[in-house]
Design an enzyme around this catalytic site. Structure first.
Site, PDB file in Angstrom:
ATOM      1  N   HIS A 153      -7.455  39.148 -13.302  1.00  0.00           N
ATOM      2  CA  HIS A 153      -6.315  38.336 -12.874  1.00  0.00           C
ATOM      3  C   HIS A 153      -6.779  36.960 -12.395  1.00  0.00           C
ATOM      4  O   HIS A 153      -7.778  36.837 -11.693  1.00  0.00           O
ATOM      5  CB  HIS A 153      -5.602  39.002 -11.690  1.00  0.00           C
ATOM      6  CG  HIS A 153      -4.731  40.150 -12.046  1.00  0.00           C
ATOM      7  ND1 HIS A 153      -5.248  41.365 -12.428  1.00  0.00           N
ATOM      8  CD2 HIS A 153      -3.373  40.278 -12.052  1.00  0.00           C
ATOM      9  CE1 HIS A 153      -4.234  42.203 -12.657  1.00  0.00           C
ATOM     10  NE2 HIS A 153      -3.098  41.565 -12.441  1.00  0.00           N
ATOM     11  N   ASN A 184     -15.744  40.492 -11.247  1.00  0.00           N
ATOM     12  CA  ASN A 184     -14.349  40.730 -10.881  1.00  0.00           C
ATOM     13  C   ASN A 184     -14.218  41.647  -9.674  1.00  0.00           C
ATOM     14  O   ASN A 184     -13.395  41.412  -8.780  1.00  0.00           O
ATOM     15  CB  ASN A 184     -13.608  41.336 -12.076  1.00  0.00           C
ATOM     16  CG  ASN A 184     -12.135  41.538 -11.804  1.00  0.00           C
ATOM     17  OD1 ASN A 184     -11.467  40.694 -11.225  1.00  0.00           O
ATOM     18  ND2 ASN A 184     -11.610  42.687 -12.237  1.00  0.00           N
TER      19      ASN A 184
END
Length: 305
Positions: A153, A184
């Site tokens: 994201h 991430n």
């Protein structure tokens, strides 16, 4: 082009010998040159391309200091506004160019919604240009089956706990890039956590996040989606009157080194070829408060003057 990489680095990253070391390691001097070439080739390009949005007022409120200006030609850009974030989308890389959001203490404290992991194509991209959309098939080779990349994201899902609709929209693939799984789940998660902490502590934060493709190159493709070489995040805290930026390689990194990647927003602009928060005084973008990494909290904090 500036002839010497060392001269280029000295001019842009003189504020920190430690970051200058990292810059040499990551080839950021070449990124500066590439960004300048792109900006020169597309001089005058702004964010005036067509935009799909719920409303002008709602869209602009997500980045009160102004939409980023990018060096990319209008022919490959699409600006889209959702309920919780606004983005500039690159129809060639099938990733966002930038994603903007406005975080407030009130919204972050209202944690009513659970994460749903409802990844899917952005209907706004499909509406305008179906062939430009990433697909679930592109990400079928994500880290969960061994590629080493997550569906990362740019506007994090955890920013949208207040609203089920906003949470759901955060999983549109237009808000996603192929991101190194270690990055991430480690250092990038710490950066996102840091930003939420700042928004809660200082009432609000304007945040713009996106990928960088080093010298116009990628690390390959995940399906038809280009894998970025670096990721950036720039943050403006209106109440505190300060801004700070980060650029991280899209690779495994030690979370404890996060503060080493902090830099003034103007340096992120030079490294990315973009212009952020255009209505802010240049002095805010040229300077940044000193930061340090709090190992116990796993986030970056501002050092006391």
């Amino acid at each position: 082009m500036i002839k010497s990489k060392n001269v280029m680095l000295a001019a842009v990253i003189a504020y920190s010998s430690l970051f200058a070391f990292n810059a040499n390691a990551f080839g950021l001097g070449d990124i500066i040159g590439a960004a300048k070439e792109i900006a020169g080739a597309n001089k005058g390009s702004t964010t005036n391309e067509p935009i799909v949005r719920p409303s002008d007022a709602q869209c602009m409120s997500m980045i009160p200091s102004g939409f980023p200006k990018t060096p990319y030609p209008d022919s490959i850009k699409l600006n889209i506004c959702h309920q919780g974030y606004v983005l500039g989308y690159n129809t060639q890389t099938k990733t966002p160019i930038w994603v903007g959001e406005y975080l407030t203490r009130e919204n972050l404290n209202a944690r009513y919604t659970k994460r749903n992991d409802n990844f899917r194509p952005d209907p706004m991209v499909l509406k305008v240009n179906p062939s430009a959309s990433a697909t679930l098939e592109d990400y079928a080779g994500s880290s969960r089956v061994g590629s080493g990349y997550d569906r990362g994201h740019m506007a994090p899902a955890d920013d949208f706990r207040k609203s089920a609709e906003q949470m759901d929209e955060s999983f549109y693939l237009s808000n996603i890039v192929p991101q190194n799984a270690n990055n991430n789940r480690g250092i990038w998660q710490s950066l996102e956590k840091s930003v939420r902490n700042w928004a809660q502590k200082y009432e609000a934060a304007e945040v713009v996040t996106g990928p960088i493709y080093y010298k116009g190159q990628s690390q390959g493709r995940l399906g038809t989606v280009s894998i970025p070489t670096h990721l950036y995040k720039v943050i403006y805290l209106p109440k505190k009157g300060v801004a700070v930026g980060f650029i991280l390689p899209n690779s495994p990194l030690d979370s404890n080194t996060l503060a080493e990647y902090a830099m003034p927003v103007s340096h992120v602009e030079q490294l990315s070829g973009m212009k952020f928060f255009p209505s802010l005084p240049q002095s805010i973008k040229d300077n940044m408060p000193k930061v340090t990494y709090d190992v116990g909290k796993s986030w970056v904090v501002f050092e006391k003057p």
